[in-house]
Write an enzyme that holds these catalytic residues in place. Structure first.
Site: not given
Ligand SMILES: Cc1cn([C@H]2C[C@H](O)[C@@H](COP(=O)(O)OP(=O)(O)O[C@H]3O[C@H](C)C(=O)[C@H](O)[C@H]3O)O2)c(=O)[nH]c1=O
Length: 183
Positions: A70, A117, A28, A46, A48, A166, A130, A23, A61
């Site tokens: 993470k 990360h 897990e 949390q 994501n 970034d 994550y 299938r 970040h």
């Molecule tokens: C990280 C995060 C973001 N957001 C919201 C805030 C922004 O409006 C939107 C995009 O956020 P950001 O551009 O910071 O997302 P990434 O660039 O994927 O950030 C992540 O990228 C690298 C790989 C990481 O390890 C971190 O966990 C995290 O910083 O999602 C949330 O609501 N909750 C969250 O935990």
């Protein structure tokens, strides 16, 4: 389940047990008691999920006063995932380790609290998942530039697609002088 160490203590690659049949497969993604037995966190607060196109690079970040552990993996596509030790006083400060994560391998990568990360996408699209040991604190977030020569990450892509945040990230040297940085 197998846990494979890396040159950075605490940063590990995890191969969950996969049950395949005609299938498809079952696995897990997480199980607190088993992960605890391997020295991994038994509590995450949390989950994501981000989806990115080819050549996107998200990171590097970290959270300064609310550092997040993470547990990362992909459910579609291929990414190159990187952890950088930015813990002041660490014997491996400034060192990085990178792994290629694929949906096919089901491998996971654990990045402990205190590491920066990030990842870049090698497939046309990637779904990145994550689990975090601490909540998101946007006011506490820090960014380390992806191409800091003092870190010297050998990314498999040359011209990534970056968010404005970034693209404006600081260097490891600047991070050391950050007044907000925990002692
Ligand atoms: C990280 C995060 C973001 N957001 C919201 C805030 C922004 O409006 C939107 C995009 O956020 P950001 O551009 O910071 O997302 P990434 O660039 O994927 O950030 C992540 O990228 C690298 C790989 C990481 O390890 C971190 O966990 C995290 O910083 O999602 C949330 O609501 N909750 C969250 O935990």
């Amino acid at each position: 389940m197998k846990v494979i160490s890396t040159p950075l203590p605490g940063v590990v690659l995890i191969q969950p047990k996969v049950f395949g049949d005609e299938r498809g497969f079952f696995l897990e993604n997480y199980q607190a008691q088993r992960y605890r037995e391997y020295g991994l966190p038994d509590q995450f607060v949390q989950d994501n999920h981000s989806r990115s196109a080819k050549n996107v690079l998200r990171g590097l970040h970290f959270q300064k006063n609310y550092p997040q552990g993470k547990l990362v993996y992909v459910t579609s596509g291929i990414v190159f995932d990187v952890a950088v030790d930015i813990r002041v006083g660490s014997a491996t400060y400034g060192r990085w380790v990178g792994v290629t994560l694929t949906a096919e391998s089901h491998q996971q990568f654990y990045v402990p609290p205190g590491f920066a990360h990030g990842f870049c996408v090698l497939s046309d699209v990637a779904d990145f998942h994550y689990k975090c040991t601490e909540y998101y604190h946007p006011e506490d977030e820090g960014c380390l530039r992806w191409d800091d020569p003092d870190v010297g990450i050998t990314w498999p892509i040359a011209q990534p697609i970056l968010s404005a945040k970034d693209a404006a990230a600081g260097s490891l040297a600047a991070l050391k002088n950050d007044p907000q940085r925990p002692s």
